[in-house]
Design a protein around this motif. Sequence first.
Motif, PDB file in Angstrom:
ATOM      1  N   LEU A   1       8.631  18.865  22.966  1.00  0.00           N
ATOM      2  CA  LEU A   1       9.410  17.679  23.563  1.00  0.00           C
ATOM      3  C   LEU A   1       8.178  17.121  25.177  1.00  0.00           C
ATOM      4  O   LEU A   1       7.553  15.913  25.247  1.00  0.00           O
ATOM      5  CB  LEU A   1      10.529  17.913  25.039  1.00  0.00           C
ATOM      6  N   ALA A   2       7.629  18.284  25.859  1.00  0.00           N
ATOM      7  CA  ALA A   2       7.249  18.103  27.036  1.00  0.00           C
ATOM      8  C   ALA A   2       5.126  17.598  26.069  1.00  0.00           C
ATOM      9  O   ALA A   2       4.823  16.430  27.276  1.00  0.00           O
ATOM     10  CB  ALA A   2       6.383  18.793  27.711  1.00  0.00           C
ATOM     11  N   LEU A   3       4.795  17.829  25.296  1.00  0.00           N
ATOM     12  CA  LEU A   3       4.122  17.549  24.828  1.00  0.00           C
ATOM     13  C   LEU A   3       3.224  15.814  24.225  1.00  0.00           C
ATOM     14  O   LEU A   3       2.739  15.819  24.030  1.00  0.00           O
ATOM     15  CB  LEU A   3       3.695  18.605  23.155  1.00  0.00           C
ATOM     16  N   ILE A   4       4.494  15.985  23.578  1.00  0.00           N
ATOM     17  CA  ILE A   4       5.003  14.510  22.416  1.00  0.00           C
ATOM     18  C   ILE A   4       4.779  13.677  23.449  1.00  0.00           C
ATOM     19  O   ILE A   4       5.109  12.617  24.079  1.00  0.00           O
ATOM     20  CB  ILE A   4       5.796  14.655  21.976  1.00  0.00           C
ATOM     21  N   GLY A   5       6.018  14.100  25.235  1.00  0.00           N
ATOM     22  CA  GLY A   5       6.173  13.143  26.204  1.00  0.00           C
ATOM     23  C   GLY A   5       4.606  12.692  26.719  1.00  0.00           C
ATOM     24  O   GLY A   5       4.418  12.152  27.251  1.00  0.00           O
ATOM     25  N   ALA A   6       3.806  13.964  26.978  1.00  0.00           N
ATOM     26  CA  ALA A   6       2.712  13.444  27.002  1.00  0.00           C
ATOM     27  C   ALA A   6       1.940  12.547  26.461  1.00  0.00           C
ATOM     28  O   ALA A   6       0.841  10.854  27.300  1.00  0.00           O
ATOM     29  CB  ALA A   6       1.735  15.123  27.800  1.00  0.00           C
TER      30      ALA A   6
ATOM     31  N   VAL B   1       8.869   3.108  29.516  1.00  0.00           N
ATOM     32  CA  VAL B   1       8.477   2.881  28.053  1.00  0.00           C
ATOM     33  C   VAL B   1       8.482   4.478  27.772  1.00  0.00           C
ATOM     34  O   VAL B   1       8.517   4.713  26.069  1.00  0.00           O
ATOM     35  CB  VAL B   1       7.412   2.016  28.845  1.00  0.00           C
ATOM     36  N   ALA B   2       7.821   5.046  27.992  1.00  0.00           N
ATOM     37  CA  ALA B   2       7.894   6.745  27.771  1.00  0.00           C
ATOM     38  C   ALA B   2       8.866   7.332  26.967  1.00  0.00           C
ATOM     39  O   ALA B   2       9.088   7.996  26.208  1.00  0.00           O
ATOM     40  CB  ALA B   2       6.619   7.540  28.474  1.00  0.00           C
TER      41      ALA B   2
END
Length: 214
Positions: free
Chosen positions: A42-47, A17-18
Amino acid sequence: MDPSVQRALVVGRLLGVAATVLALGSGAHVLAGGHAPSWGALALIGALVLVGSAALARRPLTVRLLLPAAVAGQLAVHAALTWLSPGSGAAAVGGAHPGHGAAVAAAARVPVDAAGAAAASAADPHAAGGLMLAAHAAAMAATVLLLVATDRGVLALARRWAALLPVLAGALPGPVAPRSRPPVPDVAAPRPVPALRGGVARRGPPGALRPRVA
């Protein structure tokens, strides 16, 4: 179902889902004219998306369950990408809508041969907003359909594997039991011969058979 299979399904739903929401949301944002996000963004939004996906991981994914989550995910990805884009400050100073600041800043830095199309999109913010909305709506629909189909297929495969596992376990040869030895009969110990009175008898014929002396 086996607990290990259930844990694997929960982890697979969480990551699926993520990753789907982040990939389709950021792709739609870039295709609609937004800035390509950096790896840090992208890493921040993905977390953040991963934390939000934890509420969906323990249940089978359906359209009714995924539709509100997909809408919220696309809105969150769009807002985060717009806020983290390098041209958001310049767009705010220029008076453009903060949701489309990246598109306006990109239009100011395009080459001369594409200046006409960029100027048209910057001059008509409603058209740019409609394109961004359509892109995220398509990403939302693709997210729901892709996740529902994948979850159904993986769940059916896991159920078949759980039903087949006991059959495979029963067909395997079990451990060979060692051969039992026949029981050994108990041999009674010989009883001791009681000693005669008067000590050990002398050798020779009995007294009745001895010859008499005249």
